[in-house]
Design a protein around this motif. Structure first.
Motif, short mmCIF file in Angstrom:
data_model
loop_
_atom_site.label_atom_id
_atom_site.label_comp_id
_atom_site.label_asym_id
_atom_site.label_seq_id
_atom_site.Cartn_x
_atom_site.Cartn_y
_atom_site.Cartn_z
N GLN A 256 0.87 -1.18 0.00
CA GLN A 256 0.00 0.00 0.00
C GLN A 256 0.91 1.22 0.00
N LEU A 257 0.67 2.13 -0.93
CA LEU A 257 1.53 3.29 -1.11
C LEU A 257 1.03 4.48 -0.30
N LEU A 258 1.94 5.10 0.42
CA LEU A 258 1.63 6.29 1.19
C LEU A 258 2.71 7.32 0.91
N GLY A 259 2.32 8.46 0.34
CA GLY A 259 3.28 9.50 -0.02
C GLY A 259 3.14 10.73 0.86
N THR A 260 4.28 11.31 1.22
CA THR A 260 4.29 12.54 2.00
C THR A 260 5.21 13.55 1.34
N SER A 261 5.05 14.79 1.65
CA SER A 261 5.85 15.93 1.19
C SER A 261 5.17 16.67 0.05
N GLY A 262 5.81 17.75 -0.40
CA GLY A 262 5.18 18.70 -1.31
C GLY A 262 4.80 18.18 -2.67
N ASN A 289 -3.58 5.57 -9.28
CA ASN A 289 -2.28 5.64 -9.95
C ASN A 289 -2.34 6.11 -11.40
N ALA A 290 -3.30 5.59 -12.14
CA ALA A 290 -3.35 5.87 -13.58
C ALA A 290 -3.50 7.36 -13.89
N PRO A 291 -4.50 8.05 -13.33
CA PRO A 291 -4.58 9.49 -13.61
C PRO A 291 -3.41 10.27 -13.02
N LEU A 292 -2.81 9.77 -11.95
CA LEU A 292 -1.66 10.43 -11.36
C LEU A 292 -0.46 10.37 -12.31
N LEU A 293 -0.26 9.21 -12.94
CA LEU A 293 0.81 9.07 -13.92
C LEU A 293 0.56 9.95 -15.14
N ALA A 294 -0.69 9.99 -15.59
CA ALA A 294 -1.03 10.84 -16.73
C ALA A 294 -0.78 12.31 -16.41
N ALA A 326 8.96 13.10 -11.99
CA ALA A 326 9.82 12.02 -12.46
C ALA A 326 10.09 11.01 -11.35
N ILE A 327 10.37 11.51 -10.15
CA ILE A 327 10.62 10.60 -9.02
C ILE A 327 9.36 9.80 -8.70
N LEU A 328 8.22 10.47 -8.69
CA LEU A 328 6.97 9.77 -8.40
C LEU A 328 6.66 8.74 -9.47
N GLU A 329 6.82 9.10 -10.75
CA GLU A 329 6.54 8.13 -11.81
C GLU A 329 7.46 6.92 -11.71
N ALA A 330 8.73 7.16 -11.38
CA ALA A 330 9.66 6.04 -11.23
C ALA A 330 9.22 5.10 -10.10
N ILE A 331 8.68 5.65 -9.04
CA ILE A 331 8.18 4.83 -7.94
C ILE A 331 6.95 4.04 -8.37
N LEU A 332 5.99 4.73 -8.99
CA LEU A 332 4.74 4.09 -9.39
C LEU A 332 4.96 3.03 -10.46
N ALA A 333 5.97 3.22 -11.32
CA ALA A 333 6.26 2.23 -12.35
C ALA A 333 6.74 0.91 -11.76
N ARG A 334 7.33 0.96 -10.57
CA ARG A 334 7.86 -0.25 -9.95
C ARG A 334 6.90 -0.86 -8.95
N TRP A 335 5.94 -0.09 -8.48
CA TRP A 335 4.91 -0.60 -7.59
C TRP A 335 3.56 -0.12 -8.13
N PRO A 336 3.11 -0.69 -9.25
CA PRO A 336 1.91 -0.19 -9.94
C PRO A 336 0.61 -0.70 -9.30
N GLY A 337 -0.47 -0.15 -9.82
CA GLY A 337 -1.79 -0.62 -9.42
C GLY A 337 -2.31 0.10 -8.19
N GLY A 338 -3.62 0.00 -8.01
CA GLY A 338 -4.23 0.58 -6.81
C GLY A 338 -4.19 2.09 -6.80
#
Length: 366
Positions: A256-262, A289-294, A326-338
């Motif tokens: 389960q992904l939890l993100g913090t910071s600006g 995740n999908a609309p966030l990546l877009a 870019a950092i967020l996309e790199a994270i989501l690409a390795r832990w996709p879904g949800g």
């Protein structure tokens, strides 16, 4: 009686000593007073987080559900501007930051804060003149900065936001995209209801929104911007791949992904279509995740001027948000879904919980 704005309070311990107490710095005639032990008056606590990009202060007192915010302060100081190339903090960046810290010292005095912890992170860790800067801050503002390790930074971030982790879900991957570094922490979900969260694995990447943004210019053309964005992804990717392999070796694939910071709070507010940033709607929300990546890709193709006109990004974040994407996309690409749960809380809240816990006045979870 509060000290005048031009006379911030003194700390009574040297820089780097952790939590400190405050005492007035001048008498009623404005004469400098000798430093001595401060008397605790009431239960007001301060937490200051000096990052590579921002200076943030939170002042709070204990409450029935943790703490009640008394005052807050946030200013973009870009302390780490130019650090990647020069290896040192610039005079202009230090001047901006000292001015912000002087404002923080005034707030601490006016709010009669008696116990505070003031931490500095990646910029001060990395800079050749970081220790000298810490001394200057102490001399000019009375604030004793504690330059913490990446491990302590990760621990405080998790401590500040772990209440948003679902206790009945898979392990949580908490990520904190900062200005000079990015921390990822794997947290056991069963440990979040009591005591300190159990961090199973963690990694600190030497890339944050400031350090990564400085590897690419603000390209004028869309094609160049896209190629620059792809290069950012490639710079971040290898360390994330290594961390993913460590998690797989533990048998952890679903998280389960939890993100913090600006970065994540800004992108969440844009995705929610807010006309202006509203912590009440962002903190604790979940974004697919999908609309966030877009959204990350769409922002990456925009010019600085176009980004600056986007509500909740504005001119302050327009130059740095692409690196965060870019950092967020790199994270989501390795832990996709949800989806991604979003936390507008982190290091400062972790500090407050620690200080109040030591005094036996932390009420959350009781």
């Amino acid at each position: 009686m509060s000290a005048p704005a031009s006379s911030p309070p003194d700390t009574v311990t040297p820089p780097g000593a952790g939590a400190v107490e405050w005492a007035p710095s001048r008498d009623s005639a404005g004469r400098r007073m000798q430093r001595g032990p401060a008397l605790r008056r009431g239960h007001t606590y301060g937490a200051l987080d000096l990052g590579t990009n921002n200076c943030r202060l939170l002042i709070a007192r204990p409450g029935p559900q943790g703490f009640i915010i008394v005052d807050a302060y946030s200013r973009v100081v870009r302390l780490g501007e130019g650090l990647l190339e020069a290896g040192r903090l610039s005079d202009a960046a230090m001047d901006r930051t000292v001015a912000a810290l002087a404002a923080c010292a005034d707030k601490l005095s006016r709010r009669d804060v008696r116990l505070t912890r003031n931490v500095a992170t990646e910029a001060c860790r990395r800079a050749a003149n970081g220790a000298r800067f810490v001394e200057r801050v102490f001399d000019e503002t009375g604030i004793a900065l504690d330059v913490i390790s990446a491990a302590e930074e990760a621990r405080l971030a998790v401590l500040g936001c772990h209440m948003l982790i679902a206790a009945d879900g898979p392990p949580a991957l908490v990520f904190d995209i900062g200005g000079g570094s990015t921390e990822l922490m794997l947290v056991a979900p069963g440990s979040v209801n009591g005591g300190e969260p159990d961090i199973l694995e963690w990694v600190s990447l030497p890339w944050g929104v400031v350090s990564l943004a400085e590897t690419e210019p603000q390209w004028p053309g869309a094609e160049d911007r896209l190629r620059g964005y792809e290069r950012m992804l490639q710079r971040v990717g290898p360390m994330l791949d290594g961390f993913r392999e460590r998690l797989v070796a533990r048998g952890v694939r679903d998280v389960q992904l939890l993100g913090t910071s600006g970065t994540i709070t800004t992108l969440a507010s844009v995705e929610l279509g807010l006309p202006g940033y509203d912590r009440r709607q962002v903190d604790g929300c979940a974004v697919d995740n999908a609309p966030l990546l877009a959204l990350c890709r769409r922002i990456a193709l925009q010019s600085v001027q176009e980004r600056a006109r986007v509500a909740c990004i504005g001119p302050d974040r327009a130059e740095l948000i692409v690196a965060g994407c870019a950092i967020l996309e790199a994270i989501l690409a390795r832990w996709p879904g949800g989806d991604v749960r979003v936390a507008d809380r982190g290091i400062r809240e972790g500090i407050l919980r620690t200080l109040m816990g030591r005094d036996g006045v932390w009420a959350a979870g009781k």
